[in-house]
Motif scaffolding. Sequence first.
Motif, short mmCIF file in Angstrom:
data_model
loop_
_atom_site.label_atom_id
_atom_site.label_comp_id
_atom_site.label_asym_id
_atom_site.label_seq_id
_atom_site.Cartn_x
_atom_site.Cartn_y
_atom_site.Cartn_z
N SER A 92 0.85 -1.19 0.00
CA SER A 92 0.00 0.00 0.00
C SER A 92 0.88 1.23 0.00
CB SER A 92 -0.92 0.02 1.23
OG SER A 92 -0.17 0.27 2.39
N ALA A 93 0.38 2.29 -0.61
CA ALA A 93 1.11 3.55 -0.63
C ALA A 93 0.09 4.68 -0.76
CB ALA A 93 2.09 3.57 -1.80
N GLY A 94 0.58 5.92 -0.70
CA GLY A 94 -0.33 7.06 -0.59
C GLY A 94 -0.57 7.84 -1.86
N ASP A 98 3.08 -7.90 -6.60
CA ASP A 98 2.00 -8.56 -7.35
C ASP A 98 0.73 -7.75 -7.34
OD1 ASP A 98 3.30 -11.24 -7.90
OD2 ASP A 98 3.55 -11.08 -5.73
N ALA A 99 0.54 -6.96 -6.30
CA ALA A 99 -0.65 -6.12 -6.22
C ALA A 99 -0.30 -4.93 -5.35
CB ALA A 99 -1.83 -6.89 -5.61
N ALA A 100 -0.94 -3.81 -5.60
CA ALA A 100 -0.69 -2.60 -4.83
C ALA A 100 -1.92 -1.73 -4.88
CB ALA A 100 0.52 -1.86 -5.39
N PHE A 101 -2.11 -0.93 -3.82
CA PHE A 101 -3.26 0.00 -3.85
C PHE A 101 -2.90 1.29 -3.12
CE2 PHE A 101 -3.90 -2.84 -0.19
CZ PHE A 101 -4.13 -1.95 0.85
N ASN A 102 -3.65 2.32 -3.49
CA ASN A 102 -3.51 3.65 -2.89
C ASN A 102 -4.49 3.73 -1.72
OD1 ASN A 102 -3.66 6.34 -2.22
ND2 ASN A 102 -3.79 7.09 -4.33
N TYR A 103 -3.97 3.83 -0.50
CA TYR A 103 -4.86 3.77 0.67
C TYR A 103 -5.79 4.97 0.74
CZ TYR A 103 -1.48 6.86 3.00
OH TYR A 103 -0.65 7.90 3.34
N ARG A 104 -5.49 6.01 -0.05
CA ARG A 104 -6.39 7.18 -0.05
C ARG A 104 -7.61 6.95 -0.96
NH1 ARG A 104 -2.66 11.26 2.22
NH2 ARG A 104 -0.57 10.78 1.47
#
Lengths: 331, 331
Positions: B176-178, B192-198
């Motif tokens: 996760s990142a911002g 493999d997967a990533a998302f924007n916590y905002r």
Amino acid sequence: MSRQINLASRPSGWPTADNFDLVEVELPAPQEGQVLVRNLFMSVDPYMRGRMNDAKSYVPPFKLGEPLEGGTVGEVVESRAPGLAEGDLVLHGYGWREQVVVEAARVRRVDPIEGVSPTAYLGVLGMPGLTAYVGLLDVASFKEGEAVFVSGAAGAVGSIAGQIAKLKGASRVIGSAGSDEKVSHLYDLGFDAAFNYRNGPVTEQLRKAAPDGIDVYFDNVGADHLEAAIDSLNTGGRVAMCGAIAVYNATEPSPAPRNLFLAVGKRLTLRGFIVGDHSSRMRDMIAEVGGWLREGRISAQETVVDGLENAPAAFIGLMRGENTGKMIVRL
Amino acid sequence: MSRQINLASRPSGWPTADNFDLVEVELPAPQEGQVLVRNLFMSVDPYMRGRMNDAKSYVPPFKLGEPLEGGTVGEVVESRAPGLAEGDLVLHGYGWREQVVVEAARVRRVDPIEGVSPTAYLGVLGMPGLTAYVGLLDVASFKEGEAVFVSGAAGAVGSIAGQIAKLKGASRVIGSAGSDEKVSHLYDLGFDAAFNYRNGPVTEQLRKAAPDGIDVYFDNVGADHLEAAIDSLNTGGRVAMCGAIAVYNATEPSPAPRNLFLAVGKRLTLRGFIVGDHSSRMRDMIAEVGGWLREGRISAQETVVDGLENAPAAFIGLMRGENTGKMIVRL
């Protein structure tokens, strides 16, 4: 004919008498390999609350319209299985009923212990005793000379955990409980300090009871007790997360320890466990704790309620903390 | 003459430029056993926020009216100590200043690495790299084939932790990142997967990114990220609690994982750690991670800010997540 208690409906929040149904059933005659057992004592335990929900968990939920289950001591009345004879004392998981016909493989013959009630197999020498033993020694890696805090310390698990800590050389054992009577009982059991969590904020009471901090926290309560423990834990401290009776009946997400980030700087370890993963330690526990029990060095208090019809009330009372020591229903 | 940044005042909540004071000081000539070092690059790190408070912690607080400290790479300009010569590259803890006169025992000579910036000693081959290495392998006991979630995954520690997990055979690595830019950087790093916590609730985004759950959570954030991780952790899962940047600047007790009681049924282990306790693993880390670095199998991104006068802004920007990879100030 036998009587049993079925799950009538699933509670939302606190369970009530309406969730239980006392019914009369006809038992089949035991077939080859089966025994008929007359139940003598059954256990009510906090974990049963989770099984009343229709939720995936580490044990499957109780089924609606069927009897609840739980640890029980009974006597074989009729046996069609080798190795089990009429009059044998057995331990099994078919509680909440007065009699049961069951495969012999599902019951375990146990020896009566001189001078000790067979209910010990439901408490100090059973699942609660093993929970206390492995939680303190294996999960929290308690070592001689450390200070230990136990919440729900007057309960079946907590009272044994605190006494084992003392017997194993804890520098200080602190317990919390929900009444002044229970607090004075904890002093009788040899706890060095004890407090009634209803008398003030747990964090402040624990700071006072453990001025040099604690090294191990045996958590039966969760919520504010866990926050207080994190506050008082020394560097390298460990938490055995055994249960969280404070949140079992919550319908909202429950308050959590707002100081959990202190675990980084204090290098804390919090570890949840389920006693069923640790049955290989039963033999060690019975040898060690059984020895203390025979020598009178460990005390296993019980609160006994009479009659299957009162089992739901005993269970609800347990959730409210009405027991001191193990809560048992005599059938 | 040298310039340095002193702590002017202690922040309450978020630090501001007013908390820092850029001053000019006269340096003494190095005495016998001392060296004069011209600093080339200094590190700004989240843990420094804790040292700005006047609070007992695992490192003593910075002192008012004195320079801050932190990991720094410099070059020896004048040496009056055996074993250190003019031109040597050294690593030390006297950051937030352009030059320093210091006992030779307080600096460590390091070898320049062919094709690698000396700033690697402040990041991938330094304290952040060791934090990622021991947090994943020792504290969380990561094993090949497990699924790993890293929060703050575009940061100095998180980006290395995620890449080590991949290199060591993780079945799936989620970060996760911002920002959306950071998320696409995580895919570039091999996540493999990533998302924007905002972009939405962390719990839901993590469930989608890890449909089979996770086995290890490397926590740099705390708060809602920890709650989401507990939700997705499989039975026997482990959390390495490395930091909680979400709460460092909080003036109120911070939101805690309201589902922490799930740790019991899931047999989770949450363990806080401080990299300083694990310096014995530095040699292993440098051997293994340094090898990957030379082979181009691990990427160590940096965000470089120029000039001592911009160090406070770099630090505040770090707390706000303005960096990708290691935040460095070039002096």
